[in-house]
Write a protein that holds these residues in place. Structure first.
Motif, short mmCIF file in Angstrom:
data_model
loop_
_atom_site.label_atom_id
_atom_site.label_comp_id
_atom_site.label_asym_id
_atom_site.label_seq_id
_atom_site.Cartn_x
_atom_site.Cartn_y
_atom_site.Cartn_z
N ASN A 59 56.11 -10.74 38.28
CA ASN A 59 56.52 -10.53 39.66
C ASN A 59 55.29 -10.55 40.57
O ASN A 59 55.32 -11.17 41.65
CB ASN A 59 57.26 -9.18 39.76
CG ASN A 59 58.01 -9.01 41.06
OD1 ASN A 59 57.66 -8.17 41.88
ND2 ASN A 59 59.06 -9.80 41.25
N ASP A 152 56.29 -7.79 48.54
CA ASP A 152 56.37 -6.76 47.52
C ASP A 152 56.52 -7.41 46.15
O ASP A 152 57.62 -7.76 45.72
CB ASP A 152 57.56 -5.83 47.83
CG ASP A 152 58.04 -5.10 46.59
OD1 ASP A 152 57.22 -4.82 45.70
OD2 ASP A 152 59.25 -4.81 46.51
N GLY A 153 55.40 -7.55 45.47
CA GLY A 153 55.39 -8.08 44.11
C GLY A 153 54.93 -7.02 43.12
O GLY A 153 54.26 -7.32 42.14
N ILE A 154 55.29 -5.77 43.40
CA ILE A 154 54.83 -4.67 42.52
C ILE A 154 55.52 -4.79 41.17
O ILE A 154 54.89 -4.77 40.12
CB ILE A 154 55.15 -3.29 43.16
CG1 ILE A 154 54.42 -3.15 44.50
CG2 ILE A 154 54.76 -2.17 42.21
CD1 ILE A 154 54.81 -1.90 45.30
N VAL A 155 56.82 -4.95 41.20
CA VAL A 155 57.55 -5.04 39.94
C VAL A 155 58.89 -5.74 40.22
O VAL A 155 59.43 -5.66 41.31
CB VAL A 155 57.70 -3.62 39.34
CG1 VAL A 155 58.71 -2.81 40.10
CG2 VAL A 155 58.01 -3.65 37.88
N VAL A 184 59.95 -9.51 46.41
CA VAL A 184 59.91 -10.63 45.49
C VAL A 184 60.89 -10.33 44.34
O VAL A 184 60.72 -9.34 43.63
CB VAL A 184 58.49 -10.83 44.94
CG1 VAL A 184 58.45 -12.01 43.98
CG2 VAL A 184 57.50 -11.01 46.09
N LEU A 186 63.24 -8.61 43.59
CA LEU A 186 63.97 -7.35 43.81
C LEU A 186 63.05 -6.41 44.59
O LEU A 186 61.85 -6.49 44.42
CB LEU A 186 64.18 -6.63 42.47
CG LEU A 186 65.17 -7.11 41.47
CD1 LEU A 186 64.93 -6.37 40.15
CD2 LEU A 186 66.58 -6.81 41.96
N PRO A 187 63.60 -5.52 45.40
CA PRO A 187 62.72 -4.49 45.96
C PRO A 187 62.21 -3.63 44.81
O PRO A 187 63.00 -3.17 43.98
CB PRO A 187 63.64 -3.67 46.87
CG PRO A 187 64.90 -4.47 47.02
CD PRO A 187 65.00 -5.34 45.81
N SER A 188 60.93 -3.41 44.74
CA SER A 188 60.38 -2.62 43.63
C SER A 188 60.91 -1.20 43.69
O SER A 188 60.97 -0.60 44.76
CB SER A 188 58.85 -2.61 43.72
OG SER A 188 58.38 -3.94 43.67
#
Ligand SMILES: NC(=O)C1=CN([C@@H]2O[C@H](COP(=O)(O)OP(=O)(O)OC[C@H]3O[C@@H](n4cnc5c(N)ncnc54)[C@H](OP(=O)(O)O)[C@@H]3O)[C@@H](O)[C@H]2O)[C@@H](O)CC1
Ligand SMILES: [K+]
Length: 511
Positions: A59, A152-155, A184, A186-188
């Motif tokens: 992600n 938002d590519g945290i997870v 990205v 899904l919302p993390s």
């Protein structure tokens, strides 16, 4: 239609496709679609400040590649790494090669506090931080505070549990910054399968999801975090199984909604029988009849003790005080709103359930209906409980139903061998088999007394017109939600039915 698949199905389809295409193809497609969506949101890319929050998985890789693409188009970009030593190597290299700045989410210390000071990036000077929960010397916080857009590519689908402390801090900074937020995939912090959130989650204006929707993106509470969901096709479609969930769109509703033709008469349009209301709750009868009439039925037969109230409001209704079985020809029954739970209510619901036409049971009807009589039916049966009524039918706590709505609506549909519409901010419709339908048109303003009575009449009219249980329930929920959105707020339930004709999708007006 929006189709949603489980994480397991997405992973399996991804494996199938990856075996057939060069390495990196899927992530390139994902990042390309993501960057295009971001560019669309920004309007002009050149000179805009874009920050990507990148976790340790793919992600984060998607976010980094997209960031590099935006940098190539002239954006000033900063990558904030949550796990600098495990960041996606290819994505990170792409950001660096595009001149982006790279900083460590955990680093304080203002300018130069990052793990790398890229050349072409947006060199936030740290002193401009000040977002809530972020110290002024925090380089990541400062970059976020100045951003036009945050990725938002945290997870993504690999996330487990709620956000970790570093990510919670970043999510707070993002919320305080006023930047547009694109999640990205899904919302993390939200659960991809169920739509649950465990603690904090990122709040996005839009979510760009890959390959297929995930159920959690369409179901509250997560749906409220996702903003507007968009799908990027990465080619896994042919390898996906049947969806676990789906959501009707305008075109689907338009295709399903019956409209009168030159040959129509009241029976072709459908005659609805309504068994509702009581001396104590005559209004429920009026509201259910209003939904049935505005749903497009050819005629409504009302049976019960509130006939005077019904006729006073709707002179076209055919009213009688006798038994349902003596009411004349009816093509679908609606039983339950405001009926009370006395012995007589039990008897009329039993009589309706014994009829060999589609039946909708709501409210008090659910409390007095015999389970075996429901299970024994052959014509379509639709049950429309709220969480409390579903809990009573399942013998579980209401809180359990509310926490895991998807699981419970499926279970109830299977146990009672019926279509179950579970009311809520995202209403869910399950049949014993097949994908759960998710209705996203609702609004919190619909949680008002009598709103469900209108819905039951509306769905009854669609059943009478010949729609199957799943279609009638989901089209009814869709129109009911739109009617709630179209009504000036706050509204009373009696204002809802008149909005239904106004919200029918274009082309469904008949002739
Ligand atoms: N499938 C596809 O078709 C395609 C998938 N693609 C993309 O890949 C994504 C899935 O990537 P993925 O499998 O690497 O998982 P991902 O979501 O990045 O997270 C795993 C990492 O996060 C961590 N972590 C876990 N929980 C956490 C938490 N609560 N808070 C913080 N961190 C947490 C965990 O690390 P650890 O637990 O070891 O610290 C692990 O390293 C998918 O969503 C999509 O964007 C596209 O590129 C194209 C095609
Ligand atoms: K994400």
């Amino acid at each position: 239609m929006r189709y949603a698949h489980s994480v397991e199905a997405v992973r399996a389809a991804e494996r199938e496709l990856m075996a057939r295409v060069p390495e990196g193809t899927l992530m390139r497609r994902a990042a390309g679609g993501l960057a295009a969506a971001c560019a669309g949101m920004l309007g002009r890319v050149y000179g805009r400040r874009v920050v990507a929050l990148a976790g340790s998985g793919d992600n984060g890789g998607d976010a980094l590649y997209a960031l590099a693409l935006l940098a190539r188009r002239g954006a000033g970009v900063t990558a904030v790494l949550l796990a600098p030593d495990r960041a996606h190597a290819g994505g990170l290299a792409a950001v660096r090669a595009a001149g982006g700045r790279v900083i460590d989410a955990g680093a304080g210390g203002g300018a130069g506090g990052g793990s790398d000071g890229g050349s072409g990036g947006d060199a936030a000077d740290g002193s401009e931080g000040g977002a809530a929960g972020v110290s002024a010397g925090d380089a990541a916080g400062a970059a976020i505070a100045r951003a036009d857009l945050v990725l938002d590519g945290i997870v993504g689908i690999g996330g487990r549990g709620g956000l970790r402390p570093d990510a919670v801090r970043l999510a707070a900074a993002v919320r305080a910054s006023g930047a547009a937020v694109v999640a990205v995939d899904l919302p993390s912090g939200v659960d991809a399968e169920t739509g649950e959130t465990a603690g904090e989650a990122v709040r996005a204006d839009a979510t760009v999801t890959f390959g297929t929707y995930k159920p959690g993106l369409l179901i509250d509470p997560a749906a409220q975090y996702a903003g507007a969901p968009r799908l990027v096709d990465i080619g896994i479609g042919p390898y996906l199984p049947a969806p676990v969930a789906e959501a009707l769109q305008d075109a689907d509703v338009a295709a399903l909604l019956p409209a009168p033709t030159g040959e129509s008469d009241k029976y072709r349009r459908g005659v609805v029988g309504v068994v509702a209301g009581s001396a104590r709750y005559p209004g429920a009868a009026v509201l259910a009849v209003s939904g049935a009439l505005r749903g497009g039925s050819g005629a409504v037969r009302y049976v019960g003790s509130a006939g005077d109230a019904v006729i006073a409001r709707f002179p076209e209704a055919l009213v009688s005080a006798g038994r349902p079985s003596q009411a004349g020809r009816v093509q679908a029954w609606v039983a339950g709103p405001g009926l009370g739970r006395e012995e007589d209510a039990r008897a009329v619901v039993a009589e309706v359930l014994a009829a060999d036409v589609p039946v909708l049971v709501d409210a008090d009807g659910l409390a007095v209906a015999d389970r075996e009589a429901i299970r024994a039916r052959r014509a379509p049966t639709v049950l429309t409980p709220h969480a409390g009524e579903a809990a009573a039918l399942l013998g579980v706590d209401r809180a359990d139903v509310e926490a895991r709505r998807l699981e419970h609506v499926r279970r109830l549909a299977r146990e009672l061998d019926a279509v179950v519409l579970l009311k809520g901010s995202t209403t869910l419709i399950a049949a014993p088999d097949g994908p759960v339908r998710i209705n996203s048109t609702g609004t919190a303003w619909l949680s008002t007394a009598g709103s469900g009575d209108v819905l039951s009449g509306l769905i009854g009219s669609l059943l009478a017109a010949g729609l199957g249980g799943r279609d009638a329930a989901s089209v009814g929920a869709y129109l009911h939600g739109l009617a709630g959105r179209a009504a000036p707020v706050p509204f009373g339930a009696h204002e809802l039915a008149d909005r239904i004709p106004l919200v029918r999708p274009e082309g469904t007006g008949g002739r």
